[in-house]
Each structure stands twice: as C-alpha cells, then as structure tokens.
Enzyme design. Structure first.
Site, PDB file in Angstrom:
ATOM      1  N   LYS A   1       1.260  -0.972   0.337  1.00  0.00           N
ATOM      2  CA  LYS A   1      -0.332  -0.079  -0.174  1.00  0.00           C
ATOM      3  C   LYS A   1       1.070   1.380  -0.100  1.00  0.00           C
ATOM      4  O   LYS A   1       1.906   1.543   0.071  1.00  0.00           O
ATOM      5  CB  LYS A   1      -1.116   0.037   1.364  1.00  0.00           C
ATOM      6  CG  LYS A   1      -2.086  -1.179   0.878  1.00  0.00           C
ATOM      7  CD  LYS A   1      -2.782  -1.130  -0.372  1.00  0.00           C
ATOM      8  CE  LYS A   1      -3.516  -2.379   0.129  1.00  0.00           C
ATOM      9  NZ  LYS A   1      -3.565  -3.496   0.128  1.00  0.00           N
TER      10      LYS A   1
HETATM   11  C1  PLP Z   1      -5.321  -4.249   0.272  1.00  0.00           C
HETATM   12  C2  PLP Z   1      -6.953  -3.640   0.707  1.00  0.00           C
HETATM   13  C3  PLP Z   1      -7.818  -4.400   1.757  1.00  0.00           C
HETATM   14  C4  PLP Z   1      -7.268  -4.824   3.141  1.00  0.00           C
HETATM   15  O1  PLP Z   1      -6.300  -4.874   3.531  1.00  0.00           O
HETATM   16  P1  PLP Z   1      -4.833  -6.211   4.272  1.00  0.00           P
HETATM   17  O2  PLP Z   1      -3.883  -5.247   5.005  1.00  0.00           O
HETATM   18  O3  PLP Z   1      -4.074  -6.468   2.724  1.00  0.00           O
HETATM   19  O4  PLP Z   1      -5.593  -7.476   4.643  1.00  0.00           O
HETATM   20  C5  PLP Z   1      -8.522  -4.316   2.001  1.00  0.00           C
HETATM   21  N1  PLP Z   1      -9.586  -3.688   1.031  1.00  0.00           N
HETATM   22  C6  PLP Z   1      -9.127  -2.971  -0.269  1.00  0.00           C
HETATM   23  C7  PLP Z   1      -9.376  -2.337  -1.637  1.00  0.00           C
HETATM   24  C8  PLP Z   1      -7.061  -3.639  -0.646  1.00  0.00           C
HETATM   25  O5  PLP Z   1      -7.067  -2.619  -1.796  1.00  0.00           O
END
Ligand code: PLP
Length: 397
Positions: free
Chosen positions: A186
C-alpha cells in the site's frame, strides 16, 4: 504506490526505539517502555492527518473492515452493499460477521454506481461500503444522500486511496467510518497493519474493545479490566506501528512523487484520442497511486495489455481477468466454498452470483487498464515508460 520502495532511516529509527525497550505490545508494560507508545503515536498522527476525532490501528486492512462493521453493530443476516470490483477483503470481512455481501455494479468511476446501490437496498441492508479502488472514489455525495434517505451507514474502504480527497476532505473521513490498510504494497506500509477512523465516539469505543478480546481498556491493570462484549484479537504490534509512524510522516512526500509520475504518464496517453481516463467525481482528487483508463473495446484492451507485458512494461493490470479483484473469479464466494458451514442467514440470503447480471460492471472492467505508479522511478524512467505505453497502445489501435 508502495511505501516499501522508500523504506529508510526514519523507519529504522522508530523500530530501534521499540527494540531498545523490548516492548512489542501496544498495551501495558508501562514501566519498561521508556515512554514509547508507537501505536498510540500512529493513531494520534493518523486522526490529525485525516481530520477526524478518532483512529484505531489494527493488524490489517481486512481486520479494520471487520472491526468497523462489528463496531457499528453489523451482525448475522445484515446486508452490506459492496462493489463487484474490489479486493476479496470486502466480502471476507462481511462474512466473518455472519453478514451478507450484496454486490452492486460499478460505473466509469470504477467504484459503486449510486443507482445500482439504490436498487440493491432491501429491508435487511445496514451498510453501503464504497471501495476507493486504485486511488479514486465513488460519487460520495450521491451515496451519502442514499444513506440518509434509507437510514444506512456509509463505510469507506480507503485502503488503496490514502491521501486522496473529496470536496476538500480526506478519503475515509467522509462516511460514518473509514478504513485503511498498511500492508506491504500500500501507499504507506507497516509491513502488516490497518486502521479505522471515525468521528463517532461510540464506534471508536466499540472498535478498540472489539479488536482486543472485548477488554474495556479502563485503568492500567489489564487483569482487572471488564469485558462489556465479545471481541477478538486484531491488535497491531509496536514494531509494525513504529514503521507506520515513520511512513505516515512521509505520506505527503510519497503523494507528491506519485502525482509527478502519474502526470507525466497521463499527459503522454492524452495524445491518443481513443484513451479515455477513469472518471473522478466532481470535487474529488485521486491519490495518484494508479493511472486507470478505458480503451474502446474489450478486444483492444486485452491486446494492449498483452503488448505492454511483452514489452516489459510492468505494473499494468487488466483487472477483468484478475483473481483477487473482480467478482467473476471469486468462485470461493460464488460457490460458497467454506471450510465449515456458513451461518444459516448467509446461506439463505446470499444471491446466486453465478447467475447475477453485472453487465454494467463488465462493460467498464473489460475495457479498463490500470497502471501502478511507483515511487522509485527516476524522471527519466517515467518518460521512457510513457513512450513505451503510448507505443503499445498505438500498436493495437
Ligand atoms: C489491501 C486492501 C484491503 C485489505 O488490506 P490488508 O491489510 O491486506 O488486509 C482491503 N481493501 C482493499 C481495497 C485493499 O486494497
């Protein structure tokens, strides 16, 4: 998009603080911790940056969504409306609570289409969950108006859109609650982590308790705490939060780099009349983590994606065929392949997604290509990439 690209001294210093005290837990151990409360620091900084009263950090974005829904009292049989284009965490968090994911079409914003949302509302609907995919948002005014009219909650999944804004407000701060992910890919990362933000004191109180076995967090003797309701363990560790503290302090630096790189690519692709960019609703500003555009047909989009791959232009996604992000490949959901029995409420109410008509979503997704914007590119590299992209698209037109 990934913060891991620019991982460095600031992150090392914060982690070293935690190593020096040896307190890896966010609660308790007051005497040992040398004044280091990295998770609290992360929460305070996040609430400030997002202009909200409360932030609660958890172990992942998926955990954040689960905790947010639970905090608002969502449970067995309640329906949550979510888009056909998202990450699997959307329906995982809903199903984890025994609630029912109700898929609704997207439009040229690549997120929830308000008219489709309104059609999907039933007497069991409790929440509308827009997912700000690839850095940009749905028409949030329209969704908010629907929520007000039907008495529903708006929960923003801003996991991919930290730093984006809508009418001057940070994404995530507009709904009743917003969620972020700080996983490794992210915009900012903790390694693994996530957070819930809200201005609602009750939801916040519920969130921190639910994410820690229902502990009430009153006083500083954990053994003497009461448990007002059931909870689970979605705690983040101090090590992860320490990384997050450093990364959050660099968010604006990251966003500026993303915007620069995005703008160079966008300007180059603008020279091709057949390329139409994803719609950003009025008053919205993306976080520039992806450049998303449509080509005139499914066939052309597939061919262009193929050529981009052949030329070694990495990070360009054709989500329509993607296992994680589009409903067509979610056979574990559509065929209800669970290790154990799903709750009766879910089984009875879950629509048959093998039969559902999401042709509106297909229309946009089948023509879409989204290119990840990296932070580590030099200006020279971005320019080379821009030329490669233009050549690849022109080659198939
Ligand atoms: C990455 C992501 C999540 C979940 O995040 P994690 O930290 O990987 O559990 C939820 N929604 C979206 C749109 C994402 O891109």
């Amino acid at each position: 998009m990934p913060g891991f690209e620019l991982f460095g001294d600031k992150e090392r210093k914060e982690v070293q603080d935690v190593m020096d005290s040896g307190v890896l837990m966010r609660y308790g151990f007051d005497a040992m911790r040398n004044g280091h409360w990295k998770t609290k620091e992360l929460e305070t900084a996040l609430a400030k940056r997002m202009q909200v009263k409360y932030a609660h950090a958890v172990s992942s974005g998926t955990a954040a969504l689960t905790v947010a829904l639970a905090s608002a009292g969502v449970g067995a049989g309640d329906e949550v409306i979510m888009p056909t284009f998202t990450f699997v965490a959307s329906f995982e968090s809903i199903l984890a609570l025994g609630a029912v994911p109700i898929l609704a079409d997207i439009d040229d914003t690549l997120t929830l289409k308000p008219e489709a949302v309104e059609k999907a509302i039933s007497p069991r609907t409790k929440v509308i969950m827009p997912v700000h995919m690839c850095g940009s948002m749905a028409n949030l005014d329209a969704l908010k108006a629907i929520c007000d009219q039907y008495g529903l909650l708006l929960l923003e999944d801003a996991c991919q859109a930290i730093g984006g804004t809508y009418k001057g407000k940070p994404l995530g701060s507009i709904g009743d609650m917003g969620c972020f992910s700080f996983d490794y890919v992210k915009t900012i990362t903790c390694g693994e982590g996530g957070a819930i933000i809200t201005n609602n004191g009750t939801y916040y109180e519920n969130a921190h308790k639910y994410a820690d076995h229902g502990h009430d967090h009153i006083g500083n003797n954990r053994g003497a705490e009461e448990h007002p309701f059931l909870g689970y363990n979605f705690r983040i560790s101090e090590m992860n939060s320490a990384v997050g503290v450093a990364q959050l302090s660099r968010l604006d630096e990251f966003l500026n780099i993303q915007k620069r790189n995005y703008s160079i690519l966008r300007e180059a692709l603008s020279s091709i009349p057949e390329v139409v960019f994803r719609t950003v609703p009025n008053g919205g500003e993306e976080n520039y983590s992806f450049l998303s555009y449509f080509l005139p047909s499914e066939n052309l989009a597939q061919k262009a994606h193929q050529v981009l791959g052949d030329k070694g232009v990495d990070g360009c996604f054709y989500w329509y065929n993607n296992n994680w992000h589009y409903y067509k490949k979610w056979e574990h959901l559509t065929n209800m392949k669970s290790l154990g029995n799903l709750p009766k409420d879910v089984k009875e109410v879950l629509p048959d997604y093998n039969e559902a008509d999401f042709s509106e979503s297909d229309k946009w997704m089948s023509r879409n290509i989204s290119c990840l914007i990296k932070l580590g590119w030099s200006e020279e590299e971005v320019k080379t990439r821009a030329k490669q992209m233009v050549d690849a698209i022109k080659a198939v037109l």
